[in-house]
Motif scaffolding. Structure first.
Motif, mmCIF file in Angstrom:
data_model
loop_
_atom_site.group_PDB
_atom_site.id
_atom_site.type_symbol
_atom_site.label_atom_id
_atom_site.label_comp_id
_atom_site.label_asym_id
_atom_site.label_seq_id
_atom_site.Cartn_x
_atom_site.Cartn_y
_atom_site.Cartn_z
ATOM 1 N N SER A 25 -1.324 12.726 11.871
ATOM 2 C CA SER A 25 -2.116 12.055 10.840
ATOM 3 C C SER A 25 -1.218 11.512 9.728
ATOM 4 N N ALA A 26 -0.227 12.332 9.300
ATOM 5 C CA ALA A 26 0.692 11.904 8.253
ATOM 6 C C ALA A 26 1.532 10.719 8.715
ATOM 7 N N ALA A 27 2.001 10.793 9.973
ATOM 8 C CA ALA A 27 2.803 9.699 10.516
ATOM 9 C C ALA A 27 1.981 8.413 10.622
ATOM 10 N N THR A 28 0.716 8.550 11.043
ATOM 11 C CA THR A 28 -0.168 7.386 11.148
ATOM 12 C C THR A 28 -0.413 6.759 9.789
ATOM 13 N N THR A 29 -0.664 7.615 8.792
ATOM 14 C CA THR A 29 -0.886 7.125 7.427
ATOM 15 C C THR A 29 0.341 6.395 6.897
ATOM 16 N N GLN A 30 1.527 6.977 7.163
ATOM 17 C CA GLN A 30 2.766 6.349 6.710
ATOM 18 C C GLN A 30 2.986 5.004 7.398
ATOM 19 N N LEU A 31 2.694 4.952 8.697
ATOM 20 C CA LEU A 31 2.836 3.704 9.439
ATOM 21 C C LEU A 31 1.876 2.636 8.917
ATOM 22 N N GLN A 32 0.638 3.038 8.623
ATOM 23 C CA GLN A 32 -0.343 2.104 8.088
ATOM 24 C C GLN A 32 0.100 1.572 6.722
ATOM 25 N N GLU A 33 0.672 2.472 5.907
ATOM 26 C CA GLU A 33 1.139 2.073 4.585
ATOM 27 C C GLU A 33 2.306 1.093 4.694
ATOM 28 N N SER A 37 2.324 -2.753 3.426
ATOM 29 C CA SER A 37 3.363 -3.284 2.537
ATOM 30 C C SER A 37 4.032 -4.505 3.144
ATOM 31 N N PHE A 38 4.255 -4.461 4.461
ATOM 32 C CA PHE A 38 4.862 -5.600 5.142
ATOM 33 C C PHE A 38 3.954 -6.826 5.072
ATOM 34 N N MET A 39 2.654 -6.636 5.294
ATOM 35 C CA MET A 39 1.709 -7.745 5.245
ATOM 36 C C MET A 39 1.602 -8.311 3.831
ATOM 37 N N GLN A 40 1.669 -7.442 2.821
ATOM 38 C CA GLN A 40 1.630 -7.909 1.442
ATOM 39 C C GLN A 40 2.855 -8.767 1.126
ATOM 40 N N LEU A 41 4.016 -8.308 1.574
ATOM 41 C CA LEU A 41 5.247 -9.058 1.352
ATOM 42 C C LEU A 41 5.213 -10.393 2.097
ATOM 43 N N SER A 43 2.543 -12.118 2.822
ATOM 44 C CA SER A 43 1.606 -13.021 2.133
ATOM 45 C C SER A 43 2.263 -13.668 0.920
ATOM 46 N N ILE A 44 3.122 -12.932 0.216
ATOM 47 C CA ILE A 44 3.839 -13.487 -0.924
ATOM 48 C C ILE A 44 4.845 -14.542 -0.466
ATOM 49 N N LEU A 45 5.540 -14.255 0.637
ATOM 50 C CA LEU A 45 6.541 -15.189 1.154
ATOM 51 C C LEU A 45 5.910 -16.511 1.576
ATOM 52 N N GLN A 46 4.750 -16.427 2.259
ATOM 53 C CA GLN A 46 4.106 -17.678 2.686
ATOM 54 C C GLN A 46 3.618 -18.471 1.487
ATOM 55 N N TRP A 47 3.194 -17.793 0.438
ATOM 56 C CA TRP A 47 2.736 -18.492 -0.769
ATOM 57 C C TRP A 47 3.900 -19.192 -1.472
ATOM 58 N N ILE A 48 5.040 -18.483 -1.599
ATOM 59 C CA ILE A 48 6.210 -19.077 -2.226
ATOM 60 C C ILE A 48 6.677 -20.289 -1.420
ATOM 61 N N PHE A 49 6.710 -20.146 -0.089
ATOM 62 C CA PHE A 49 7.103 -21.264 0.761
ATOM 63 C C PHE A 49 6.147 -22.442 0.580
ATOM 64 N N CYS A 101 -9.721 -16.566 3.359
ATOM 65 C CA CYS A 101 -8.791 -16.057 4.369
ATOM 66 C C CYS A 101 -8.279 -14.665 3.979
ATOM 67 N N SER A 102 -8.155 -13.781 4.966
ATOM 68 C CA SER A 102 -7.778 -12.387 4.689
ATOM 69 C C SER A 102 -6.363 -12.247 4.126
ATOM 70 N N VAL A 103 -5.515 -13.272 4.318
ATOM 71 C CA VAL A 103 -4.152 -13.181 3.780
ATOM 72 C C VAL A 103 -4.169 -13.025 2.273
ATOM 73 N N TRP A 104 -5.202 -13.555 1.606
ATOM 74 C CA TRP A 104 -5.257 -13.466 0.142
ATOM 75 C C TRP A 104 -5.578 -12.061 -0.332
ATOM 76 N N ASN A 105 -6.207 -11.249 0.514
ATOM 77 C CA ASN A 105 -6.433 -9.848 0.137
ATOM 78 C C ASN A 105 -5.111 -9.097 0.034
ATOM 79 N N TYR A 106 -4.184 -9.385 0.968
ATOM 80 C CA TYR A 106 -2.850 -8.774 0.896
ATOM 81 C C TYR A 106 -2.098 -9.313 -0.324
ATOM 82 N N PHE A 107 -2.253 -10.598 -0.606
ATOM 83 C CA PHE A 107 -1.639 -11.213 -1.780
ATOM 84 C C PHE A 107 -2.122 -10.516 -3.049
ATOM 85 N N ARG A 108 -3.426 -10.318 -3.145
ATOM 86 C CA ARG A 108 -4.029 -9.643 -4.313
ATOM 87 C C ARG A 108 -3.507 -8.214 -4.470
#
Length: 359
Positions: A25-33, A37-41, A43-49, A101-108
């Motif tokens: 469970s801990a490993a799954t939670t860490q992987l999800q986190e 974080s990767f998806m958030q990053l 989303s920021i990169l695509q916005w800057i581009f 679009c769901s990408v903006w949720n990660y951006f937010r």
């Protein structure tokens, strides 16, 4: 004795199983986190581009294609742009799919960003929303007014926001289509007038009043706004009978560090000259890098932004308002903005003694 050993073995087996499940469970939670974080990053990169690179990149691509056997692609797109030249100034082509679009949720969530409503905006009126401060890249304004990730339409039902930006951005290939899909429009009299007079009621034109000049003074902890001599948006509000609404994005100036040149220096003078000629300022700024928050790069720091929308100032429709009337409503707008700032500053990271300087 055998009974005792069996019971002990069963308990030990149960403990081992529970421990294993907790580890999984801990490993799954860490992987999800990590994935979040990767998806958030990402989303920021695509916005800057999109907003710093896309337009110029596609411009170069289409120019290069003209000198190859693929030149009809460039010719067809150029023909399309010429036929579609006035669309950005006459309502654009808003896409609810792009805005939701769901990408903006990660951006937010990267920062995170939230939108706070203090008063209703009845859909039977039109509005000009002043967005403050400019910051470096207007990230709070973009997230709140170009996407639905912070719930603008739920908080203000019946209101369609139109964030304004430099007209030149709509001359760049592909970027113009992308910006129109989010509801962006040029910050000029024709475009704003169309939104406030030709599209019925329930329209909110969002203007980042301080503009490029304000971005040059942007730095963490500084609350300076360029507003005293910015009266054009008030005149437009009076001409179209659109109520004036102040908004303030707390935390906007904390996202980047800017390299400031000494006043009177050659580089400082060159910055201001460039800004007057081309409408935007060549800021030298940096944030965090791609590999870690401690490295330096062009990714904004992960710091919270809270955009608070204040009380509207009711404005009558006056076809040709006198300078005195413009000044009166400009002062009313400034008072409403200052009240908004002081009523909310301690809730969103500023001290009781923080002041808002209007230049």
């Amino acid at each position: 004795m055998k009974t005792i050993i069996a019971a002990y073995s069963q308990d030990l087996s149960g403990l081992t199983l529970r421990s294993a499940l907790r580890s999984v469970s801990a490993a799954t939670t860490q992987l999800q986190e990590q994935l979040r974080s990767f998806m958030q990053l990402l989303s920021i990169l695509q916005w800057i581009f999109s907003f710093l690179v896309m337009g110029l990149a596609f411009l170069m691509v289409f120019i290069c294609l003209f000198f190859t056997h693929l030149w009809p692609i460039s010719a067809l797109y150029l023909s399309w742009v010429l036929l579609d030249w006035d669309t950005p100034e006459t309502g654009g082509r808003r896409s609810e799919w792009v805005r939701n679009c769901s990408v903006w949720n990660y951006f937010r969530d990267y920062f995170p960003i939230q939108l706070v409503k203090t008063h209703n905006l009845p859909p039977g009126r039109n509005y000009i929303i002043g967005s403050h401060p400019h910051g470096i890249l207007c990230i709070g304004a973009f997230c709140n007014f170009v996407t639905e990730s912070t719930g603008f339409s739920q908080k203000f039902p019946g209101i369609r926001p139109h964030l304004t930006t430099l007209t030149g951005n709509f001359r760049l290939p592909i970027l113009r289509e992308y910006m129109m899909s989010g509801g962006l429009c040029p910050v000029n009299r024709k475009s704003i007038g169309y939104a406030l007079s030709q599209k019925g009621r329930g329209n909110a034109v969002v203007i980042v009043v301080g503009g490029a000049a304000e971005s040059l003074s942007c730095q963490p902890g500084v609350t300076n706004l360029i507003l005293s001599n910015r009266r054009g948006f008030v005149r437009l509000a009076l001409e179209h009978g659109a109520d004036l609404v102040p908004s303030y994005s707390f935390g906007e100036t904390d996202l980047y560090q800017q390299v400031h040149f000494t006043e009177g220096s050659l580089l400082h003078a060159a910055q201001h000259r460039f800004q007057k000629l081309f409408g935007f300022a060549p800021c030298f700024f940096y944030g965090r890098g791609l590999t870690s928050p401690q490295s330096k790069g062009f990714i904004p720091y992960s710091r919270p932004i809270t955009t608070v929308i204040g009380e509207p100032v009711t404005v009558p429709q006056i076809q040709d308002p006198s300078p005195e009337i413009v000044d009166r409503y400009h002062n009313m707008y400034k008072c409403s903005l200052l009240r908004l700032f002081h009523e909310n500053k301690t809730k969103h990271g500023l001290g009781e003694n923080a002041e808002l300087r209007i230049l």
